[in-house]
Design a protein around this motif. Structure first.
Motif, short mmCIF file in Angstrom:
data_model
loop_
_atom_site.label_atom_id
_atom_site.label_comp_id
_atom_site.label_asym_id
_atom_site.label_seq_id
_atom_site.Cartn_x
_atom_site.Cartn_y
_atom_site.Cartn_z
N LYS A 35 -34.20 34.64 44.88
CA LYS A 35 -35.53 35.27 44.91
C LYS A 35 -35.59 36.46 43.95
N MET A 36 -34.45 37.10 43.76
CA MET A 36 -34.38 38.27 42.88
C MET A 36 -33.95 37.90 41.46
N GLY A 37 -33.73 36.61 41.21
CA GLY A 37 -33.30 36.15 39.89
C GLY A 37 -31.86 36.48 39.58
N GLN A 38 -31.04 36.67 40.60
CA GLN A 38 -29.64 37.06 40.41
C GLN A 38 -28.74 35.91 40.81
N ALA A 39 -27.86 35.50 39.90
CA ALA A 39 -26.92 34.44 40.23
C ALA A 39 -25.57 34.64 39.54
N ALA A 40 -25.57 35.02 38.27
CA ALA A 40 -24.31 35.15 37.54
C ALA A 40 -23.52 36.36 38.03
N LEU A 41 -22.26 36.14 38.36
CA LEU A 41 -21.41 37.25 38.79
C LEU A 41 -20.71 37.90 37.61
N ASN A 42 -20.52 37.16 36.53
CA ASN A 42 -19.92 37.73 35.33
C ASN A 42 -20.71 37.26 34.11
N GLU A 43 -20.40 37.82 32.96
CA GLU A 43 -21.03 37.42 31.71
C GLU A 43 -20.03 36.68 30.85
N ARG A 44 -20.53 35.79 30.01
CA ARG A 44 -19.67 35.11 29.04
C ARG A 44 -19.20 36.14 28.02
N GLN A 45 -17.93 36.08 27.69
CA GLN A 45 -17.35 36.97 26.69
C GLN A 45 -16.89 36.10 25.52
N PHE A 46 -17.63 36.14 24.42
CA PHE A 46 -17.42 35.21 23.32
C PHE A 46 -16.18 35.50 22.49
N TYR A 47 -15.67 36.71 22.49
CA TYR A 47 -14.51 37.03 21.66
C TYR A 47 -13.30 37.42 22.49
N GLU A 48 -13.13 36.74 23.60
CA GLU A 48 -11.93 36.89 24.44
C GLU A 48 -11.32 35.52 24.64
N GLY A 51 -4.20 32.68 24.45
CA GLY A 51 -3.56 31.69 23.58
C GLY A 51 -3.10 32.35 22.30
N ARG A 52 -3.26 31.65 21.16
CA ARG A 52 -2.85 32.24 19.86
C ARG A 52 -3.56 33.57 19.64
N ALA A 53 -4.88 33.56 19.76
CA ALA A 53 -5.64 34.81 19.79
C ALA A 53 -5.73 35.17 21.26
N ASN A 54 -5.14 36.30 21.65
CA ASN A 54 -4.94 36.57 23.06
C ASN A 54 -5.45 37.96 23.44
N ALA A 55 -6.66 38.01 23.99
CA ALA A 55 -7.26 39.28 24.39
C ALA A 55 -6.50 39.95 25.53
N PHE A 56 -5.75 39.16 26.27
CA PHE A 56 -5.01 39.71 27.40
C PHE A 56 -3.71 40.37 26.96
N THR A 80 -18.48 27.29 35.64
CA THR A 80 -18.69 26.33 34.55
C THR A 80 -18.24 26.90 33.21
N THR A 81 -17.89 25.98 32.34
CA THR A 81 -17.53 26.34 30.97
C THR A 81 -18.76 26.20 30.07
N ASP A 82 -18.59 26.56 28.83
CA ASP A 82 -19.71 26.62 27.89
C ASP A 82 -20.34 25.27 27.57
#
Length: 142
Positions: A35-48, A51-56, A80-82
């Motif tokens: 009802k409040m338009g709220q569903a996503a608990l997190n945001e997609r992070q495109f540059y994280e 693996g080889r490139a490892n933000a962690f 879900t994934t992208d």
């Protein structure tokens, strides 16, 4: 090609905890929140990635984490994934579209729709429902 995203969700009692690196989304579908338009608990992070490139593995790791109290009644958690979100024609770019499809035809409808539209990326979907019987936090004016 060397990197992946990761989302770990853990529920205990009426709380959900999550840890996320990358382009994966965790939704919480509940009538009060919708009802409040709220569903996503997190945001997609495109540059994280992991693996080889490892933000962690950075000197200061890059990730998202959070905790949310679930609502009283049925709470549908949905990861879900992208692939689902970036399907040609973008039938599921908005959380409301995903929730509507889940209510009418379930995961089968989501997957059939993106397949028919020629989805380009792999798609992973994990969903489960948690029923909370105990009293949860409510605004003081209700």
């Amino acid at each position: 090609q060397g990197e992946t995203a990761c989302l770990i969700a853990v529920r205990k009692g009426r709380f959900i905890w999550w840890f996320s690196v990358g382009d994966v989304v965790l939704y919480l579908f509940h009538p009060d929140l919708m009802k409040m338009g709220q569903a996503a608990l997190n945001e997609r992070q495109f540059y994280e990635w992991i693996g080889r490139a490892n933000a962690f593995a950075l000197p200061v790791p890059s990730y998202t984490r959070g905790v949310r109290e679930l609502r009283q009644g049925d709470n549908r958690l949905f990861v879900t994934t992208d692939g689902l979100l970036e399907c040609p024609g973008t039938p599921y770019v908005e959380a409301m579209q995903i929730d509507k499809a889940l209510q009418s035809g379930g995961v089968e409808e989501l997957l059939a729709t993106i397949e028919a539209l020629g989805v380009r990326d792999s798609t992973t979907v994990v969903t489960w429902t948690v029923t909370i019987d105990e009293r949860v936090t409510q605004p003081s004016d209700t």
